[in-house]
Design a protein around this motif. Structure first.
Motif, mmCIF file in Angstrom:
data_model
loop_
_atom_site.group_PDB
_atom_site.id
_atom_site.type_symbol
_atom_site.label_atom_id
_atom_site.label_comp_id
_atom_site.label_asym_id
_atom_site.label_seq_id
_atom_site.Cartn_x
_atom_site.Cartn_y
_atom_site.Cartn_z
ATOM 1 N N PHE A 7 0.598 -1.128 -0.055
ATOM 2 C CA PHE A 7 0.182 0.052 0.064
ATOM 3 C C PHE A 7 0.899 1.263 -0.018
ATOM 4 O O PHE A 7 1.575 1.612 1.068
ATOM 5 N N CYS A 72 1.640 -4.757 3.235
ATOM 6 C CA CYS A 72 2.867 -3.703 3.584
ATOM 7 C C CYS A 72 2.281 -2.337 3.544
ATOM 8 O O CYS A 72 2.059 -1.949 2.337
ATOM 9 N N GLU A 73 2.045 -1.574 4.734
ATOM 10 C CA GLU A 73 1.483 -0.322 4.664
ATOM 11 C C GLU A 73 2.654 0.722 4.571
ATOM 12 O O GLU A 73 3.112 0.682 5.683
ATOM 13 N N THR A 74 2.904 1.172 3.615
ATOM 14 C CA THR A 74 4.051 2.045 3.675
ATOM 15 C C THR A 74 3.601 3.459 3.000
ATOM 16 O O THR A 74 4.120 4.081 2.267
ATOM 17 N N MET A 75 2.239 3.884 3.164
ATOM 18 C CA MET A 75 1.560 5.144 2.836
ATOM 19 C C MET A 75 1.839 6.334 3.707
ATOM 20 O O MET A 75 2.015 7.518 3.235
ATOM 21 N N ALA A 81 -4.410 5.399 5.661
ATOM 22 C CA ALA A 81 -3.733 4.159 6.064
ATOM 23 C C ALA A 81 -4.661 3.473 7.226
ATOM 24 O O ALA A 81 -4.725 2.350 7.439
ATOM 25 N N TYR A 84 -7.569 1.601 5.364
ATOM 26 C CA TYR A 84 -7.057 0.281 4.670
ATOM 27 C C TYR A 84 -6.279 -0.855 5.514
ATOM 28 O O TYR A 84 -6.453 -1.820 5.250
ATOM 29 N N THR A 85 -5.555 -0.209 6.545
ATOM 30 C CA THR A 85 -5.048 -1.158 7.596
ATOM 31 C C THR A 85 -6.284 -2.136 8.153
ATOM 32 O O THR A 85 -6.048 -3.410 8.427
ATOM 33 N N VAL A 95 -0.451 -7.274 8.403
ATOM 34 C CA VAL A 95 -0.304 -5.996 8.031
ATOM 35 C C VAL A 95 1.207 -5.618 8.328
ATOM 36 O O VAL A 95 1.371 -5.899 9.833
ATOM 37 N N THR A 97 3.950 -2.761 8.570
ATOM 38 C CA THR A 97 4.046 -1.268 8.379
ATOM 39 C C THR A 97 5.296 -0.395 9.008
ATOM 40 O O THR A 97 6.162 -0.802 9.894
ATOM 41 N N ASN A 99 4.790 3.032 9.336
ATOM 42 C CA ASN A 99 4.221 4.141 9.674
ATOM 43 C C ASN A 99 3.914 4.429 11.199
ATOM 44 O O ASN A 99 3.119 4.006 11.851
ATOM 45 N N TYR A 121 0.028 -7.719 13.316
ATOM 46 C CA TYR A 121 0.169 -6.115 12.927
ATOM 47 C C TYR A 121 1.741 -6.153 13.349
ATOM 48 O O TYR A 121 2.000 -6.019 14.760
#
Ligand code: HSE
Length: 403
Positions: A7, A72-75, A81, A84-85, A95, A97, A99, A121
Motif C-alpha cells: 500500500f 505492507c502499509e507504507t503510505m 492508512a 485500509y489497515t 499488515v 508497516t 508508519n 500487525y
C-alpha cells in the motif's frame, strides 16, 4: 507461494518491492515459501516502472483477493492508512508497516483487530528505520524487566546538530542546506520540533510498559532554540548536544518520558552517534545496557525492516506473534516533577545572581567572550527551575538539560 500487496509506492513502498525482488532467493528461503508482490496500491500511474503492471488504484481488488495474505502499509499519514489497515486486518491479512503515526496512535486497536482475525500487525520499521529494536524488545529481551529506553530517534535533527557542532553554523543555515540536499523535508516541523521522535519513543515505551503510552502527553521540545554558542560551551565542558527521547519506568503504571535537547557527556555512548544515524540504549534489570545503532531512515534500510516483518508473518501464518501492548493507558509523570541538572547560557551580568539563586552550580567563562557565560546547575525539579528562570528574566539567553 505467498502473495503480498504494497500500500503506497513511495520511497519505502518501492524499497519494499526492491528488497523482495533483489533478495528473492534469500527472502523466500528464510520465509520457507516463495514471496511474490502481487499488487501495488497507489493513486498514481507509474509508466515505464518495471512493476507498472502490478499497480492498482482500488483497494478492494486487494482486499477481495484471498491469496493475498500480507499487506505492507507504507503510505504514511493516518487517514487512508487507518481505513485500509483496518480493512486488511478484518479480512485476516497481516499488515507490516513503517508508519509510526499509525502505530503510535492506533497500535493497540490494530493489534487487537489482528488477534481477533487470526493475523498479525508488525511494525519493526516504524522506529529506527532499519535498526532492529521492536523485535528485540518483543522477543530477545523478554527475560528482562526493561527499566529505561533512551534514543536518538530522528536522523534529520541528529544531522543538523552534528553539522552545527562541526561547522559552528546556525540552525537555519544548516537546515536550509539539509533541505537542498534532500536530507531534511520541505516541511521540517515534525522533525525539528521533536514530534517524530516523540511518536517513536511512545511506541517503544508502550512496549516497555505493556500499556499504551499516549504520545500527545509526552513533553516534547525540539532543537530550534539551539545556537552555535551552546556548542562552544558544550565543547569546553566535554559535552555535545543531542535530541534525546527518554523514557523511564517509575512503577507498573507510571512512566517518566520526554523528548528534548540534552547536553550530553562525551562519555555517554549516545554522544558518539552522529549525522543521520540513530541509536537506542535499552536498560534491562538483568542485562544492564544494550545499544542498537544504525540507519534510522532511508529507502532500503527501512524497507528491509518491513520485509523482515513480512518473512515473520509468512513463518507465522494463522498464528499469533505475541506483542504485549494493551489499550490501558500508562500514566505519564508531569514534566515539572522531572529532575535534571541544567546548563544555562546567560548574560555576563548574571554571574553573581546565578550563584545566589541556584547554589552549588559551576560558572564557565570562555576566553574572549564578553557577552555571555554558562552556568551548570545541580539537579533540581523542573518546576522549581522554571520558577527561578522566571525571576531571572532576560538575563537568561538559553537553557539545555544536562545528561
Ligand atoms: N524524518 C525521519 C528522520 C525519518 O529524520 O529520522 C525516519 O522516520
Amino acid at each position: 507461494m505467498v502473495k503480498v500487496a504494497v500500500f503506497g509506492y513511495g520511497t519505502v513502498g518501492s524499497g519494499v518491492v526492491e528488497v523482495i525482488e533483489k533478495n528473492k532467493e534469500q527472502v523466500s528461503k528464510k520465509a520457507g515459501e516463495e514471496i511474490e508482490v502481487a499488487y501495488i496500491l497507489d493513486l498514481r500511474e507509474f509508466p515505464g516502472d518495471p512493476y507498472e503492471a502490478k499497480v492498482v488504484h482500488d483497494v478492494n481488488v486487494i482486499l477481495e483477493d484471498p491469496e493475498v495474505k500480507i499487506v505492507c502499509e507504507t503510505m504514511g499519514g493516518t487517514t487512508f492508512a487507518y481505513n485500509y489497515t483496518k480493512a486488511a486486518l478484518e479480512k485476516g491479512k497481516s499488515v507490516c508497516t513503517s508508519n509510526k503515526e499509525m502505530v503510535a496512535k492506533f497500535g493497540p486497536e490494530m493489534l487487537k483487530l489482528a488477534r481477533e482475525h487470526g493475523c498479525n500487525y508488525l511494525f519493526e520499521a516504524s522506529v529506527g528505520g532499519g535498526i532492529p529494536i521492536i523485535r528485540p524488545l518483543n522477543d530477545c529481551l523478554t527475560a528482562e524487566k526493561v527499566e529505561a529506553i533512551t534514543g536518538i530517534l530522528n536522523g534529520t535533527t541528529n544531522y543538523i546538530l552534528t553539522k552545527m557542532e562541526r561547522e559552528g553554523a546556525d540552525f537555519d543555515k544548516v537546515l536550509a542546506r539539509a533541505q537542498e540536499k534532500g536530507y531534511a523535508e520541505r516541511n521540517p516541523e515534525a522533525d525539528v520540533e521533536g514530534y517524530d521522535a516523540c511518536r517513536k519513543i511512545a511506541i517503544l515505551s508502550s512496549l516497555m510498559m505493556g500499556k499504551n503510552v499516549d504520545f500527545e502527553k509526552i513533553p516534547t521540545e525540539g532543537i530550534t532554540k539551539i545556537v552555535p554558542e551552546d556548542f562552544d560551551y558544550a565543547k569546553a565542558a566535554g559535552r555535545t548536544i543531542k535530541l534525546l527521547a527518554r523514557a523511564k519506568v517509575i512503577d507498573d503504571n507510571t512512566l517518566e518520558a520526554m523528548v528534548s535537547p540534552v547536553m550530553l557527556d562525551k562519555e555517554n555512548p549516545l554522544a558518539m552517534v552522529s549525522m543521520v544515524f540513530n541509536a537506542i540504549l535499552v536498560k534491562g534489570n538483568m542485562l544492564g545496557e544494550a545499544m542498537f545503532y544504525g540507519k534510522g531512515a532511508g529507502k532500503l534500510a527501512t524497507a528491509s525492516a518491513v520485509v523482515g516483518d513480512v518473512i515473520d508473518c509468512v513463518r507465522h501464518l494463522g498464528k499469533e506473534i505475541p506483542c504485549f501492548w494493551d489499550a490501558e493507558e500508562a500514566t505519564i509523570l508531569d514534566a515539572g516533577k522531572h529532575s535534571y541538572a541544567y546548563y544555562i547560557r546567560a548574560k555576563k551580568s548574571a554571574k553573581e545572581v546565578l550563584g545566589a539563586v541556584l547554589p552549588g552550580g559551576e560558572i564557565m567563562e570562555l576566553p574572549g567572550r564578553d557577552e555571555d557565560l554558562a552556568y551548570f546547575t545541580q539537579p533540581m525539579k523542573q518546576d522549581a527551575f522554571e520558577k527561578v528562570l522566571e525571576g531571572l528574566g532576560d538575563l537568561v539567553l538559553g537553557t539545555i538539560r544536562l545528561g
